[in-house]
Design a protein around this motif. Structure first.
Motif: not given
Length: 515
Positions: A196, A199-203, A207, A209-210, A205
């Motif tokens: 991702y 368009c990912r979170n720090k972990d 996201n 919104d991104k 996963s």
């Protein structure tokens, strides 16, 4: 005197090399044959180049033969891409060669097959059957396949994107995120991979919104969820921390200087049912057509996908089928050679799965896997492809010489490298023109071969229009070879009429305004 000094220095150097060879224990060949043993390693290093230019015949080399590369280079330069004095192929004994059957008469008026600017839009509206808010008819049946910044240099991505803009095609971003180099005027298909990126979170996963933020600032026309690719199907990746530069960290949304692993599977969904929920989420939130890309292995996935789509409430807008022959990405040898089906077999199985349920007019089939050559592309269209993506052929058009050093970061022409010194050699402006000319030439060749078959668009070539040679003894239609039933690989009557009418109303080369 000077000559004697040079001779002495040379002799001293060779004596030192010989002494080193005799005492080292790593290479038995050098211990037994000091100095001259180095010739073997030199020849091994330049082996691809020797085979390319000296040893192999015009049609022997793989993955692209000399004839194929010559055609691409000449096409990209706008030079004479004809071949003289007949074919190099041993056509009377060749196994598996495809032949198109020309028609004496054409049932409908044909476009000008010699017009280099002739439009060749998709026969289907991407996202139309499912009513996506931003559904559209792609202006070109030929587009640039997924290649990430990081795998390719910034200069190469820039050249391809500018070339896409000039040729009126789309460029797939690849899973490495949407970089500044993708923002040079060309329309985009945004690919989302298992990591991702962008368009990912720090972990790691996903996201949403991104993703919406990325799309909001770029000419993204569709989203492609990558399940696997032909180069390394079913295999994740590892980007070493040393290669995570500030630029790549910013684009991909990953920590600077740290190893980044791409999982082999998605974490946002875990089966076909949840994947379709994810598809509908992306389509609802963005309004864009959403599809999947995959190489073909086990068929249970495709059977379940077609069964669930037959209900009509959820579905992908397009399917990109990649051949397992290996592609631009570096991969373990077993994955390039032996994992997932070759394009023709894989595509025909996927298409047949949807055809059995009468769904083929409800989604767009995009094909990739060495299809940037007219004969291979024609077979793909006959099998039911609506559009084709080109990757390695696009790389060749901007200067790739098939040195096969993509995995070493030492690409000599600056295409598949992040080495600034090597990338500097690739001029994006001039190479963009070559990419555009190649893409337009391929479309023109597809119009020519369609006209020979007596149809105005390559999507109207059928599996009965091509035969596969079986040595000296027989030839079987493409439909027979791949088990196609009547009507498979063909557009429905309404779609066929739509594209025929659309092409008939396009302006001719004389009517089109000059730039």
């Amino acid at each position: 005197m000077r000559a004697r000094s040079i001779a002495t220095a040379t002799a001293t150097a060779l004596a030192l090399v010989a002494a080193r060879d005799l005492v080292q224990k790593k290479h038995a060949l050098l211990r037994n044959f000091p100095v001259i043993g180095h010739a073997r390693y030199l020849l091994e290093t330049i082996g691809p180049e020797l085979r390319q230019y000296i040893v192999t015949s015009n049609d022997e080399e793989r993955p692209f033969s000399r004839d194929q590369r010559t055609w691409i280079y000449a096409s990209a330069k706008g030079e004479n891409n004809y071949f003289g004095f007949g074919t190099d192929n041993d056509i009377e004994h060749m196994q598996g060669h495809a032949y198109l059957k020309q028609r004496t008469f054409a049932p409908a008026p044909l476009p000008d097959a010699h017009d280099p600017q002739a439009p060749l839009p998709s026969a289907k509206v991407l996202g139309g059957p499912r009513g996506r808010a931003k559904a559209f008819r792609p202006a070109s049946v030929v587009n640039i396949s997924a290649m990430s910044f990081g795998s390719l240099s910034g200069a190469a991505i820039t050249a391809l994107n500018k070339g896409a803009a000039l040729a009126g095609t789309m460029q797939n971003t690849g899973e490495g995120g949407l970089s500044p180099y993708h923002r040079n005027g060309g329309d985009l298909i945004l690919q989302i991979g298992t990591a991702y990126f962008g368009c990912r979170n720090k972990d790691g996963s996903f996201n949403i919104d991104k993703l919406k933020d990325v799309i909001a600032g770029a000419p993204v026309k569709a989203i492609e969820i990558k399940l696997s690719q032909g180069a390394k199907p079913g295999l994740g990746g590892m980007l070493p921390g040393a290669k995570v530069t500030p630029e790549i960290a910013e684009i991909r949304g990953i920590p600077l200087g740290k190893d980044c692993a791409s999982p082999s599977r998605h974490t946002a969904f875990s089966d076909v049912d949840s994947m379709l929920d994810f598809v509908e989420l992306l389509a609802t939130e963005t309004g864009l057509p959403v599809g999947i890309k995959s190489a073909v292995g086990e068929m249970e996935f495709w059977q379940e996908l077609a069964t669930l789509m037959a209900r009509g409430d959820r579905g992908v807008d397009f399917v990109t089928v990649d051949g397992g022959e290996g592609g631009t990405g570096a991969a373990p040898l077993i994955f390039s050679d032996s994992v997932s089906l070759p394009f023709r077999m894989g595509f025909s199985r996927v298409y047949g799965t949807f055809a059995e349920l009468g769904l083929t007019d409800d989604l767009t089939f995009i094909a990739s896997g060495k299809l940037g050559l007219p004969e291979n592309a024609a077979v793909a269209f006959a099998l039911g492809a609506d559009m084709i993506n080109v990757a390695r052929e696009a790389m060749l058009s901007i200067g790739c010489i098939q040195s096969q050093k993509c995995h070493t970061d030492k690409c000599p022409t600056g295409v598949a490298t992040q080495n600034p010194r090597l990338a500097r050699g690739l001029d994006p402006t001039s190479k963009a023109t070559r990419a555009a000319v190649y893409l337009r030439t391929l479309r023109k060749e597809l119009l020519k071969v369609s006209a020979a078959v007596g149809v105005p668009h390559p999507a109207l070539i059928t599996a009965a229009d091509i035969e596969i040679m079986n040595g000296d003894y027989e030839a079987r239609t493409l439909a027979s070879v791949y088990g196609y039933k009547d009507g498979w690989g063909e557009l429905g009557p309404q779609l066929a009429e739509e594209i025929t009418t659309l092409l008939a109303t396009q302006p001719t080369s004389e009517e089109r305004p000059t730039a």
